[in-house]
Structure formats: C-alpha cells, structure tokens
Design a protein around this motif. Sequence first.
Motif, mmCIF file in Angstrom:
data_model
loop_
_atom_site.group_PDB
_atom_site.id
_atom_site.type_symbol
_atom_site.label_atom_id
_atom_site.label_comp_id
_atom_site.label_asym_id
_atom_site.label_seq_id
_atom_site.Cartn_x
_atom_site.Cartn_y
_atom_site.Cartn_z
ATOM 1 N N ALA A 42 6.426 -28.799 13.728
ATOM 2 C CA ALA A 42 7.327 -28.651 14.871
ATOM 3 C C ALA A 42 7.347 -27.212 15.373
ATOM 4 N N VAL A 43 7.305 -26.260 14.455
ATOM 5 C CA VAL A 43 7.250 -24.845 14.860
ATOM 6 C C VAL A 43 5.969 -24.553 15.630
ATOM 7 N N ARG A 44 4.860 -25.088 15.149
ATOM 8 C CA ARG A 44 3.601 -24.925 15.886
ATOM 9 C C ARG A 44 3.717 -25.474 17.302
ATOM 10 N N ALA A 45 4.282 -26.671 17.424
ATOM 11 C CA ALA A 45 4.398 -27.297 18.746
ATOM 12 C C ALA A 45 5.298 -26.476 19.663
ATOM 13 N N LEU A 46 6.413 -25.958 19.142
ATOM 14 C CA LEU A 46 7.320 -25.157 19.970
ATOM 15 C C LEU A 46 6.651 -23.875 20.452
ATOM 16 N N MET A 47 5.921 -23.220 19.600
ATOM 17 C CA MET A 47 5.254 -21.984 19.994
ATOM 18 C C MET A 47 4.165 -22.251 21.036
ATOM 19 N N ILE A 48 3.427 -23.333 20.854
ATOM 20 C CA ILE A 48 2.378 -23.663 21.826
ATOM 21 C C ILE A 48 2.986 -24.023 23.170
ATOM 22 N N VAL A 49 4.070 -24.780 23.164
ATOM 23 C CA VAL A 49 4.737 -25.130 24.425
ATOM 24 C C VAL A 49 5.274 -23.876 25.109
ATOM 25 N N GLY A 50 5.839 -22.956 24.327
ATOM 26 C CA GLY A 50 6.323 -21.705 24.909
ATOM 27 C C GLY A 50 5.206 -20.890 25.537
ATOM 28 N N ILE A 51 4.041 -20.859 24.888
ATOM 29 C CA ILE A 51 2.898 -20.122 25.449
ATOM 30 C C ILE A 51 2.421 -20.770 26.743
ATOM 31 N N VAL A 52 2.328 -22.098 26.752
ATOM 32 C CA VAL A 52 1.855 -22.801 27.956
ATOM 33 C C VAL A 52 2.820 -22.593 29.125
ATOM 34 N N LEU A 53 4.119 -22.720 28.864
ATOM 35 C CA LEU A 53 5.097 -22.516 29.940
ATOM 36 C C LEU A 53 5.065 -21.079 30.443
ATOM 37 N N GLY A 54 4.939 -20.114 29.530
ATOM 38 C CA GLY A 54 4.859 -18.721 29.957
ATOM 39 C C GLY A 54 3.618 -18.429 30.783
ATOM 40 N N ALA A 80 9.051 -20.320 38.651
ATOM 41 C CA ALA A 80 8.520 -19.450 37.594
ATOM 42 C C ALA A 80 9.631 -18.967 36.665
ATOM 43 N N GLY A 81 10.796 -18.642 37.235
ATOM 44 C CA GLY A 81 11.912 -18.196 36.407
ATOM 45 C C GLY A 81 12.376 -19.270 35.439
ATOM 46 N N ILE A 82 12.448 -20.523 35.907
ATOM 47 C CA ILE A 82 12.856 -21.624 35.018
ATOM 48 C C ILE A 82 11.829 -21.823 33.906
ATOM 49 N N MET A 83 10.544 -21.713 34.237
ATOM 50 C CA MET A 83 9.514 -21.848 33.202
ATOM 51 C C MET A 83 9.598 -20.716 32.187
ATOM 52 N N PHE A 84 9.883 -19.508 32.645
ATOM 53 C CA PHE A 84 10.046 -18.397 31.710
ATOM 54 C C PHE A 84 11.235 -18.633 30.782
ATOM 55 N N LEU A 85 12.319 -19.128 31.332
ATOM 56 C CA LEU A 85 13.490 -19.424 30.504
ATOM 57 C C LEU A 85 13.172 -20.463 29.438
ATOM 58 N N LEU A 86 12.522 -21.545 29.848
ATOM 59 C CA LEU A 86 12.178 -22.600 28.890
ATOM 60 C C LEU A 86 11.184 -22.102 27.845
ATOM 61 N N GLY A 87 10.207 -21.301 28.276
ATOM 62 C CA GLY A 87 9.239 -20.758 27.329
ATOM 63 C C GLY A 87 9.886 -19.832 26.312
ATOM 64 N N GLY A 88 10.807 -18.971 26.781
ATOM 65 C CA GLY A 88 11.511 -18.085 25.856
ATOM 66 C C GLY A 88 12.385 -18.843 24.875
ATOM 67 N N VAL A 89 13.061 -19.879 25.362
ATOM 68 C CA VAL A 89 13.905 -20.688 24.470
ATOM 69 C C VAL A 89 13.051 -21.399 23.418
ATOM 70 N N CYS A 90 11.898 -21.912 23.820
ATOM 71 C CA CYS A 90 11.003 -22.576 22.856
ATOM 72 C C CYS A 90 10.516 -21.589 21.800
ATOM 73 N N GLY A 91 10.158 -20.377 22.220
ATOM 74 C CA GLY A 91 9.708 -19.381 21.257
ATOM 75 C C GLY A 91 10.795 -18.983 20.276
ATOM 76 N N ILE A 92 11.996 -18.753 20.789
ATOM 77 C CA ILE A 92 13.107 -18.373 19.912
ATOM 78 C C ILE A 92 13.459 -19.517 18.960
ATOM 79 N N ALA A 93 13.447 -20.737 19.466
ATOM 80 C CA ALA A 93 13.755 -21.892 18.616
ATOM 81 C C ALA A 93 12.723 -22.060 17.508
#
Length: 258
Positions: free
Chosen positions: A78-90, A121-134
């Motif tokens: 799950a951590v791998r998936a969250l980090m990858i999703v955060g990278i893609v959104l960013g 772009a701002g919403i995607m950055f927010l979601l990407g940052g939240v995924c990375g922190i999570a």
Amino acid sequence: MAATLCQVMGFILSLLGAAGIIAATGMDQWATEDLFDNPVTAVYSYSGLWRSCVRQSSGFTECRPYFTILGLPALLQAVRALMIVGIVLGAIGCLIAIFALKCLKMGNMEDNIKATMTLTAGIMFLLGGVCGIAGVSAFANLIVQSFQFTTFSSGGFSMYGGANVGGLTGSLTPRYTFGPALFVGWIGGAILVIGGVLMCVACRGMVPDRTRYDGMAYKAASPHSIYKSEKGSRPAYNDSYKAPSADGRQTNQRFDYV
C-alpha cells in the motif's frame, strides 16, 4: 501581478515537492538499524521499499531486492502504491501548470482557461502531497510497531510481519528506526501541498472581471403625467382635390392625401 507571482511560487514549490517524493521513493534508507545498545556493530543494515541492504564495517555494501510481491505485507504494498500515485499526480500537475503559467503566452489562450488549468494543477498537487505524506506516515507507523515489539534477545517479530525479507531476521533481530528517506518524503509532501495551495489561490486572481456595459438610464413615466391634446385647427383642403365625375363635373367626394 500578485496572481502571477503566487502562481510562479506555487509552481516552483510543487516542482521541489515532487522531486522530494521521487527521491524518497527511490531511496533505500527508509528503515535504518538502531545502533543504540546493539551488541553487533560490525554489520549495519537498512531497508527501503524495493530492497534491503547490509553494510559491513569494511565499507562493503550488499543490497538484495525483494524478489517477491505476494510474500510482502499488504501495508508495504500500500505504501508503494501511495508513493507511485503521488508521483504520477505531481508529474501530471507539473505538466499542466507549465501550460497554465500566466507569464507564458500559449497562442490565443484566454485567461479563464489558464485559471481553470491552474486550479486543476493545484488540486493534483494537493492530492499528490497528501498521498506522499500518507505513504510515509504509514511506513513510519510500521517502524514504530516493529521497534516496540522487537528485542535483541528474541527474534519472533520482524518489521515485515515475520517474513524473511532480505535475510535480516535471525536469532538477533535488529531493531529499526526512522531513516532519512522518511524525512525527505515528509518534507517533499508538505512542500507539494503548499505549492498546490498557492496554485489554487492564484487561480482566483487570474479570473477576469465581468465585462461592464455602459447603458442609458431609463426613467419610467410618472403616474401623474398629464397628456394634453394638441390645440389647433386641422389643415384645410381645397376643392382642387375633388375627383371629377364622369360628365366632367366635380363631385363632393374628397381624397385626403397625407
């Protein structure tokens, strides 16, 4: 001017945050061995999302990737998936933000379209940052649980749920603590969230004001208005406009021409 500056600052911070998440995902030092009260000091081990490494006192380092997917715990996947999703959104957010910059002229693109792209772009950055922190926080929670229940005299509990990942389990199970990759991920996710907030704030200042049309004021008639009829005699018509009769005489029939 303020909206442009806010947009540029948000874009730069978002780039730094996305780079931080990418660097944290690729780093191996997510969990490092706790050397406090460790009887074995000749070997230093650390592990990440993709492989585990062992470094000897001589300086020789050997890393072993995780060859299995099904054998890993669900939380690590799950951590791998969250980090990858955060990278893609960013990454997608950075691509959109480049075309949405107000300081760059992209053909005949209007300001309202750039404002919409900036908000996206701002919403995607927010979601990407939240995924990375999570993702980083979930891995840190796993390390805390492993640290609390692992002792050097018993090897019954491992950070990866008892699986022999990387050959790090044994009679003297090492205890792990937070590695540098966790702090890089936290800082990168926080910067990415701040950049997303700045982009969303800049969107509001980029929306053009509504066009104002100058019109004539209309004044309704007063209810007390009195309409007066015109005083004057109607114009007299002479007999020259009388139609002649069949026998040449003039008749009394008149044709009024206006």
